[in-house]
Design a protein around this motif. Structure first.
Motif, short mmCIF file in Angstrom:
data_model
loop_
_atom_site.label_atom_id
_atom_site.label_comp_id
_atom_site.label_asym_id
_atom_site.label_seq_id
_atom_site.Cartn_x
_atom_site.Cartn_y
_atom_site.Cartn_z
N ARG A 1 0.75 -1.22 0.23
CA ARG A 1 -0.12 -0.02 -0.11
C ARG A 1 1.09 1.44 -0.17
NH1 ARG A 1 -4.87 0.12 2.42
NH2 ARG A 1 -4.75 2.37 2.01
N GLN A 2 0.47 2.34 -0.72
CA GLN A 2 1.35 3.48 -0.90
C GLN A 2 0.60 4.76 0.09
OE1 GLN A 2 1.07 3.83 -5.07
NE2 GLN A 2 2.35 2.41 -5.56
N GLY B 1 -5.98 6.07 1.06
CA GLY B 1 -6.47 6.70 -0.25
C GLY B 1 -6.79 6.21 -1.54
N SER B 2 -6.15 6.76 -2.42
CA SER B 2 -6.67 6.39 -3.59
C SER B 2 -6.03 5.39 -4.34
CB SER B 2 -6.69 8.03 -4.66
OG SER B 2 -5.20 8.34 -4.64
N ASP B 3 -4.97 4.84 -3.97
CA ASP B 3 -4.36 3.86 -4.38
C ASP B 3 -5.18 2.45 -4.65
OD1 ASP B 3 -4.34 3.43 -1.58
OD2 ASP B 3 -2.64 2.02 -2.09
N GLU C 1 -0.60 -1.60 4.97
CA GLU C 1 0.74 -1.77 4.71
C GLU C 1 0.66 -2.73 3.39
OE1 GLU C 1 3.94 -2.09 7.76
OE2 GLU C 1 2.09 -3.10 8.58
N TRP C 2 -0.46 -3.49 3.07
CA TRP C 2 -0.39 -4.52 1.94
C TRP C 2 -1.85 -4.66 1.45
CZ3 TRP C 2 -3.71 -8.30 3.36
CH2 TRP C 2 -3.83 -8.50 4.74
N PHE C 3 -1.75 -5.41 0.19
CA PHE C 3 -3.12 -5.30 -0.60
C PHE C 3 -2.66 -6.76 -1.42
CE2 PHE C 3 -5.98 -5.17 -3.84
CZ PHE C 3 -6.99 -4.19 -3.61
N ARG D 1 5.01 -13.56 -9.33
CA ARG D 1 5.82 -12.62 -9.41
C ARG D 1 5.02 -11.25 -8.26
NH1 ARG D 1 4.72 -7.57 -11.74
NH2 ARG D 1 3.49 -8.59 -13.05
N LEU D 2 6.14 -10.83 -7.39
CA LEU D 2 5.54 -9.92 -6.32
C LEU D 2 5.90 -8.33 -6.81
CD1 LEU D 2 6.53 -11.32 -3.09
CD2 LEU D 2 4.54 -11.64 -4.04
N ASP D 3 5.41 -7.34 -6.43
CA ASP D 3 5.59 -5.93 -6.93
C ASP D 3 6.99 -5.54 -6.18
OD1 ASP D 3 3.41 -6.11 -8.01
OD2 ASP D 3 2.05 -4.60 -6.61
#
Length: 285
Positions: free
Chosen positions: A180-181, A186-188, A222-224, A283-285
Motif C-alpha cells: 500500500r502506498q 487513499g486513492s491507491d 501496509e499491503w493489498f 511475481r511480487l511487486d
C-alpha cells in the motif's frame, strides 16, 4: 493517529443493538494446537447464523437493513453497518443502500467509501466476490475488522510483510500481493484492485461486464492481497477471505481431523486457483 470515531460509534451502537436483540454475536471458542500455527481456529459452539440454517432463497438483509445496526452514512451512496452475526465486536460492513451485486465490479465510489472509513479507523478489510469466494450475501458489502495502530491486522500479516521484503517464499496459489502506498487508505486502492484483477485474469471493468472468476480481497495499511478462487469449501470448512488472513471457523460439519492431519495451508491450497495456471502471478511487486 486515527481518531477511531467510527469504531467508538460501532461499539456504542453494538451495545444498544444487543439490548434490542438486533445483534446476535456468535458463540465460539479458540482451538489451540501446534499443527495450526500461525492460524487461529475458532469452533462455533452455538447455533449457526439464521441465514445458514435453512436451504433455498434467502431474503436480502440489506434491503432494507436493520436500522438498529446502522453506525452511520458514508455520503449518499454507502452505509456503515454492524455485522449482525459477529465473532469480533464492532465487525463493520460498508454496504450500498441500493442493490448492487456482490459479484460485480467494485467501483470508484466503493473505494471512496472505504477510504473515508479507513482515514478514521484502521484494521483488516476483506471482500468475498461471490458464493464461491465465501460470500454469504449477494448484496454488495465490504467488511472491516477494526484494529488499533500498531496491532497486527491478522495472523498472517507478518508473513505477507515478509514476502514483500523478500524474506519469505511465495505461496503455491494464484494471487497478487502489493504494498500500500497511502497509509490513510487513499486513492491507491482502486488502482491496485484494477491491476490485480488484470494480472489474475479476473477481467477488466472497462471491457467485461463482471469479473470472470471468483476472488478474495484483503488489505490493511501496509499491503493489498488478491486471491483467485476455484471453490468455497474443503473438508467441511467454508473458506472466505478471512481464511487467507489466517482465521478459520470450525462448525458441526467441519472435519477437524483432516485439518490437523494436512494442515491449514493445504486447506487454502485446496480452494484457491493453483499458481501453475497463471505462472507469472507468483511475481511480487
Amino acid at each position: 493517529m486515527r481518531a477511531e470515531r467510527h469504531w467508538r460509534s460501532a461499539l456504542e451502537v453494538s451495545r444498544l443493538a444487543l439490548e434490542a436483540g438486533a445483534l446476535v454475536p456468535l458463540s465460539t471458542r479458540l482451538i489451540t494446537d501446534p499443527a495450526l500455527s500461525p492460524f487461529l481456529l475458532r469452533e462455533l459452539t452455538g447455533l449457526p447464523p439464521r441465514h445458514l440454517r435453512s436451504p433455498g432463497p434467502r431474503p436480502n438483509p440489506f434491503l432494507p437493513w436493520d436500522q438498529p445496526l446502522e453506525v452511520g452514512r458514508l455520503g449518499t451512496r454507502h452505509v456503515l453497518l454492524l455485522n449482525k452475526y459477529p465473532v469480533q465486536a464492532a465487525h463493520l460492513l460498508v454496504i450500498t443502500p441500493e442493490w448492487q451485486p456482490q459479484s460485480g465490479w467494485l467501483r470508484p465510489l466503493d473505494w471512496q467509501a472505504v477510504a473515508e472509513v479507513a482515514a478514521d479507523t484502521g484494521g483488516l478489510w476483506f471482500f468475498n466476490s461471490s458464493a464461491t469466494a465465501g460470500a454469504s450475501q449477494p448484496h454488495r458489502h465490504l467488511q472491516l475488522l477494526p484494529r488499533h495502530a500498531g496491532q497486527p491486522s491478522c495472523p498472517l500479516a507478518p508473513l505477507l510483510l515478509g514476502q514483500l521484503a523478500g524474506e519469505r517464499s511465495t505461496w503455491p496459489w494464484a494471487y497478487r500481493l502489493s504494498r500500500r502506498q497511502d497509509p490513510q487508505g487513499g486513492s491507491d486502492l482502486s488502482g491496485l484492485y484494477a491491476r490485480h484483477c488484470r494480472d489474475l485474469e479476473l477481467g477488466d471493468s472497462a471491457q467485461d461486464g463482471a469479473p470472470l472468476q471468483a476472488y478474495n480481497l484483503l488489505f490493511d495499511d501496509e499491503w493489498f492481497l488478491t486471491v483467485r478462487r476455484d471453490r468455497e469449501h474443503q473438508a467441511g470448512f467454508s473458506i472466505n477471505g478471512l481464511g487467507f488472513a489466517g482465521c478459520l471457523l470450525s462448525t458441526a460439519g467441519s472435519d477437524r481431523d483432516w485439518l490437523l492431519r494436512h494442515g491449514p495451508w493445504a486447506l487454502l491450497e485446496a480452494v484457491a486457483t493453483p499458481g501453475s495456471v497463471i505462472p507469472r502471478l507468483r511475481r511480487l511487486d
